[in-house]
Design a protein around this motif. Structure first.
Motif, short mmCIF file in Angstrom:
data_model
loop_
_atom_site.label_atom_id
_atom_site.label_comp_id
_atom_site.label_asym_id
_atom_site.label_seq_id
_atom_site.Cartn_x
_atom_site.Cartn_y
_atom_site.Cartn_z
N ALA A 1 -3.22 18.34 -9.66
CA ALA A 1 -3.60 17.06 -9.05
C ALA A 1 -2.37 16.28 -8.60
CB ALA A 1 -4.42 16.23 -10.05
N GLU A 2 -1.30 16.31 -9.40
CA GLU A 2 -0.07 15.61 -9.01
C GLU A 2 0.57 16.27 -7.79
OE1 GLU A 2 1.44 12.59 -11.62
OE2 GLU A 2 -0.28 12.77 -10.30
N TYR A 3 0.62 17.61 -7.79
CA TYR A 3 1.22 18.29 -6.64
C TYR A 3 0.43 18.00 -5.36
CZ TYR A 3 3.59 21.05 -10.29
OH TYR A 3 4.32 21.46 -11.38
N GLU A 4 -0.88 17.98 -5.47
CA GLU A 4 -1.70 17.73 -4.29
C GLU A 4 -1.52 16.29 -3.79
OE1 GLU A 4 -5.61 19.00 -5.48
OE2 GLU A 4 -5.24 21.03 -4.72
N ARG A 5 -1.37 15.34 -4.71
CA ARG A 5 -1.08 13.96 -4.29
C ARG A 5 0.26 13.89 -3.56
NH1 ARG A 5 -2.75 12.71 -9.79
NH2 ARG A 5 -4.90 11.97 -9.81
N GLY A 6 1.22 14.66 -4.07
CA GLY A 6 2.53 14.68 -3.43
C GLY A 6 2.45 15.25 -2.02
N LEU A 7 1.66 16.29 -1.84
CA LEU A 7 1.50 16.87 -0.51
C LEU A 7 0.75 15.93 0.42
CD1 LEU A 7 0.76 20.56 -1.51
CD2 LEU A 7 2.79 19.71 -0.31
N GLY A 8 -0.03 15.00 -0.16
CA GLY A 8 -0.67 13.98 0.65
C GLY A 8 0.37 13.04 1.27
N LEU A 9 1.50 12.88 0.58
CA LEU A 9 2.59 12.06 1.10
C LEU A 9 3.49 12.84 2.05
CD1 LEU A 9 3.67 10.12 -2.14
CD2 LEU A 9 2.25 9.27 -0.26
N THR A 10 3.82 14.08 1.65
CA THR A 10 4.72 14.93 2.45
C THR A 10 4.13 16.34 2.49
OG1 THR A 10 6.58 13.61 1.63
CG2 THR A 10 7.11 15.67 2.77
N PRO A 11 3.31 16.64 3.49
CA PRO A 11 2.55 17.91 3.50
C PRO A 11 3.40 19.18 3.52
CG PRO A 11 1.61 16.33 5.04
CD PRO A 11 2.91 15.75 4.59
N ASP A 12 4.64 19.11 3.99
CA ASP A 12 5.45 20.33 4.10
C ASP A 12 6.58 20.38 3.08
OD1 ASP A 12 6.88 18.25 5.14
OD2 ASP A 12 7.49 19.27 6.99
N GLU A 13 6.47 19.62 1.99
CA GLU A 13 7.53 19.60 0.97
C GLU A 13 7.56 20.96 0.26
OE1 GLU A 13 8.93 19.45 -2.16
OE2 GLU A 13 10.63 18.51 -1.17
N PRO A 14 8.64 21.74 0.43
CA PRO A 14 8.63 23.13 -0.07
C PRO A 14 8.53 23.25 -1.58
CG PRO A 14 10.81 22.51 0.75
CD PRO A 14 9.88 21.42 1.16
N ASN A 15 9.16 22.34 -2.33
CA ASN A 15 9.07 22.43 -3.79
C ASN A 15 7.65 22.21 -4.27
OD1 ASN A 15 11.85 22.92 -4.41
ND2 ASN A 15 12.28 20.78 -3.92
N LEU A 16 6.94 21.27 -3.64
CA LEU A 16 5.55 21.03 -4.00
C LEU A 16 4.67 22.21 -3.66
CD1 LEU A 16 5.07 17.28 -2.99
CD2 LEU A 16 4.61 18.25 -5.24
N LEU A 17 4.88 22.79 -2.50
CA LEU A 17 4.09 23.95 -2.11
C LEU A 17 4.31 25.10 -3.10
CD1 LEU A 17 4.71 23.79 1.73
CD2 LEU A 17 2.51 23.45 0.59
N ASN A 18 5.55 25.30 -3.49
CA ASN A 18 5.85 26.36 -4.46
C ASN A 18 5.20 26.07 -5.81
OD1 ASN A 18 7.60 28.75 -5.35
ND2 ASN A 18 8.21 27.15 -6.78
N SER A 19 5.34 24.82 -6.27
CA SER A 19 4.78 24.46 -7.57
C SER A 19 3.26 24.60 -7.57
CB SER A 19 5.16 23.01 -7.91
OG SER A 19 6.55 22.87 -8.05
N LEU A 20 2.63 24.19 -6.47
CA LEU A 20 1.18 24.30 -6.38
C LEU A 20 0.75 25.76 -6.38
CD1 LEU A 20 -1.45 22.71 -6.11
CD2 LEU A 20 -1.15 22.75 -3.63
N ALA B 1 7.19 12.02 -2.76
CA ALA B 1 6.59 13.31 -3.10
C ALA B 1 7.36 14.02 -4.21
CB ALA B 1 6.52 14.18 -1.84
N VAL B 2 8.68 13.89 -4.22
CA VAL B 2 9.49 14.54 -5.25
C VAL B 2 9.19 13.93 -6.62
CG1 VAL B 2 11.84 15.04 -6.03
CG2 VAL B 2 11.28 15.14 -3.59
N PRO C 1 0.81 -1.22 0.00
CA PRO C 1 0.00 0.00 0.00
C PRO C 1 0.84 1.27 0.00
CG PRO C 1 0.07 -0.96 2.19
CD PRO C 1 0.77 -1.93 1.30
N CYS C 2 0.26 2.34 -0.55
CA CYS C 2 0.86 3.66 -0.56
C CYS C 2 -0.27 4.67 -0.31
CB CYS C 2 1.54 3.92 -1.89
SG CYS C 2 2.32 5.55 -2.03
N LEU C 3 -0.08 5.54 0.65
CA LEU C 3 -1.12 6.47 1.08
C LEU C 3 -1.69 7.27 -0.09
CD1 LEU C 3 -2.64 7.72 3.53
CD2 LEU C 3 -0.79 9.42 3.64
N GLY C 4 -3.00 7.17 -0.29
CA GLY C 4 -3.67 7.94 -1.32
C GLY C 4 -3.70 7.30 -2.69
#
Length: 214
Positions: free
Chosen positions: A181-200, A160-161, A127-130
């Motif tokens: 949608a991809e960025y939000e899935r990534g934040l589901g794995l690592t909510p504080d990932e700065p690159n994802l937050l910036n990209s989103l 998440a990366v 399993p993998c979350l989400g």
């Protein structure tokens, strides 16, 4: 017999492993029957150039050698197939990410010495979350793309990366909503990932949703 189901398997002529369609049929059976499994995709880079240099016989010989080494590296309970012309797929019921990474890294190290080619691998687990079980192969493919940004021989476990990189590809194609949608899935794995937050944030800005961007 795959996890209690009968699956018709057609062998790839070069590697004598399951062809792509058969590999995916095995994967479907595993998804239905297994609560935990790992997927590894192992790619030889530069296959098109090798075909130009050595012809199809040379390229096929490399893939056949790779298949033989893979049989030894993944001997216990794994199912192997040709995922793509330059990529082997390995399905490992009961395996976790660490075990899959270790075995893929061992295969790459062995082949790098004998083939003088660059290899990289992507690994994903269920399993993998989400994510659903059926997403595991796609996730391994995203991890393989992620590995392409790292040093030769890299073996990357889907994270998440990996989703940030997948989202960036969609963003560059102008498919902003799919990137979100991809960025939000990534934040589901690592909510504080700065690159994802910036990209989103950038994506929401392009969509004119400034409150969400902020």
């Amino acid at each position: 017999e795959i996890s209690g189901q009968t699956v018709r398997v057609v062998l790839d002529e070069v590697t004598e492993l399951a062809c792509h369609r058969s590999l995916m049929a095995i994967f479907s059976a595993i998804c239905q029957a297994e609560s935990e499994f790992a997927v590894a995709l192992i790619r030889v880079e530069g296959m098109e150039g090798l075909r130009e240099e050595a012809g199809s016989v040379g390229a096929d010989a490399l893939m056949k050698s790779m298949a033989g080494a893979a049989r030894k590296a993944f001997a216990n309970g794994a199912y192997l197939g040709r995922y793509a012309p330059d990529t082997l797929g390995v399905l490992m019921p009961g395996a976790d990410a660490a075990a899959a990474q270790e075995r893929a890294a061992g295969l790459i190290a062995r082949l790098a010495d004998t083939t003088q080619r660059v290899l990289r691998a992507g690994v994903a687990v269920h399993p993998c979350l989400g994510f659903e079980a059926a997403d595991a192969v796609d996730n391994a493919a995203k991890a393989l793309v992620h590995a392409g940004f790292l040093e030769p021989g890299a073996v990357v476990a889907f994270d998440a990366v990996s989703l940030n990189i997948a989202g960036d590809t969609l963003f560059a194609q102008g498919r902003i909503s799919e990137a979100v949608a991809e960025y939000e899935r990534g934040l589901g794995l690592t909510p504080d990932e700065p690159n994802l937050l910036n990209s989103l944030g950038v994506s929401y800005g392009h969509l004119g949703q400034m409150d969400k961007a902020m």
